[in-house]
Write an enzyme that holds these catalytic residues in place. Structure first.
Site, PDB file in Angstrom:
ATOM      1  N   PRO A  66     -21.226  71.434 -51.395  1.00  0.00           N
ATOM      2  CA  PRO A  66     -22.478  71.887 -51.023  1.00  0.00           C
ATOM      3  C   PRO A  66     -22.354  72.985 -49.864  1.00  0.00           C
ATOM      4  CG  PRO A  66     -22.520  69.384 -50.729  1.00  0.00           C
ATOM      5  CD  PRO A  66     -21.306  69.822 -51.280  1.00  0.00           C
ATOM      6  N   GLU A  67     -22.848  74.139 -49.788  1.00  0.00           N
ATOM      7  CA  GLU A  67     -22.690  75.209 -49.294  1.00  0.00           C
ATOM      8  C   GLU A  67     -24.066  75.750 -48.278  1.00  0.00           C
ATOM      9  OE1 GLU A  67     -20.914  78.638 -51.112  1.00  0.00           O
ATOM     10  OE2 GLU A  67     -20.024  77.426 -52.690  1.00  0.00           O
TER      11      GLU A  67
END
Ligand SMILES: [Zn+2]
Length: 277
Positions: free
Chosen positions: A2-3
């Site tokens: 996840p960014e």
């Protein structure tokens, strides 16, 4: 992993469920999640706490609790927060019952995720400022800042972008997409970009992140929404994971390279390779 757009998606979905609620009962079954603190200590501190707000900084999801306490949750590789998931969930690391009866479960197959409880705003600021550069999509993130920060650096621009101390929240997906949008080759030494290239890259980073947020994140791995659904940004990738497929700009096949140990996707016609000096 996840960014920024994936964590922001979770924040937006979770905030209405958490804000103003009390954490009624907290079970932490994986001691690694809360290291260096013991899980029982963190669970006891969280039980009875009211969540005043849910914030985000870089890839950190920040639970703002009463008494000026702050829980910094980082999903790392495979962490996910699920609301009211039914059945037995494999890889459950924590379970939180909320005062309105809903149940939040933290699952993490690879166990790299972390939860850190800090006891003041000053501690939170010191912790995050030591690890994170400016937040994209805010006024402090400018082309002038990027040029100043990168001055004299010979590392590839992609590695510069991925370093969270330079820019908060950008990871492998959005770095590739932003470099393509800005027509900058990922191997170009960071210190050798022109100011026009920094301006283009700053704008491209923000456009890629906003597109990711609008698509509710990308699910090319374990990333899931609060209800287990997948994001859709992977359907709009320009180059990332598209090796051999035509570049949407010019039709030349996208190439896969390795930059700083990370799989990197590039159109070498739109993003010319830097000449050796
Ligand atoms: Zn191209």
């Amino acid at each position: 992993m996840p960014e920024l757009p994936e964590v922001e998606t979770i924040r937006r979905q979770l905030a209405p469920h958490l804000e103003g609620r009390r954490l009624e009962r907290v079970e932490i079954s994986d001691p690694r999640w809360t290291l260096p603190a013991a899980p029982a200590t963190v669970a006891a501190a969280l039980e009875g706490a009211t969540v005043n707000g849910l914030a985000r900084r870089g890839k950190y999801l920040i639970w703002e609790l009463d008494g000026d306490r702050h829980l910094l949750v980082h999903l790392r590789m495979t962490g996910a927060l699920l609301l009211d998931a039914t059945g037995t969930l494999p890889h459950t690391r924590a379970r939180i019952e909320l005062s309105d009866g809903h149940v939040l479960t933290y699952v993490d197959p690879r166990r790299f995720g972390t939860a850190l409880l800090l006891s003041s705003s000053a501690e939170r600021a010191a912790y995050l400022d030591a690890r994170l550069g400016p937040e994209p999509l805010t006024a402090e993130f400018t082309a002038a800042y990027l040029r100043r920060r990168a001055a004299g650096r010979s590392a590839p621009v992609k590695s510069f972008i991925l370093d969270q101390r330079n820019i908060a929240g950008v990871g492998n997906i959005y770095a590739d997409e932003a470099l393509h949008r800005a027509r900058v080759h990922p191997l170009r030494p960071a210190g050798r970009l022109t100011f026009a290239q920094w301006r283009a890259l700053k704008q491209a980073i923000e456009e890629a992140l906003v597109a990711g947020i609008d698509a509710k994140g990308a699910s090319i791995d374990d990333f899931r929404h609060l209800d287990g659904a997948r994001g859709s940004f992977q359907d709009s990738f320009l180059v990332h994971t598209r090796a051999g497929q035509p570049c949407p700009g010019c039709g030349q096949p996208v190439r896969k390279l390795v930059v700083g140990g990370r799989g990197t996707y590039v159109c070498e016609r739109c993003q010319p390779r830097p000449r050796r000096r």
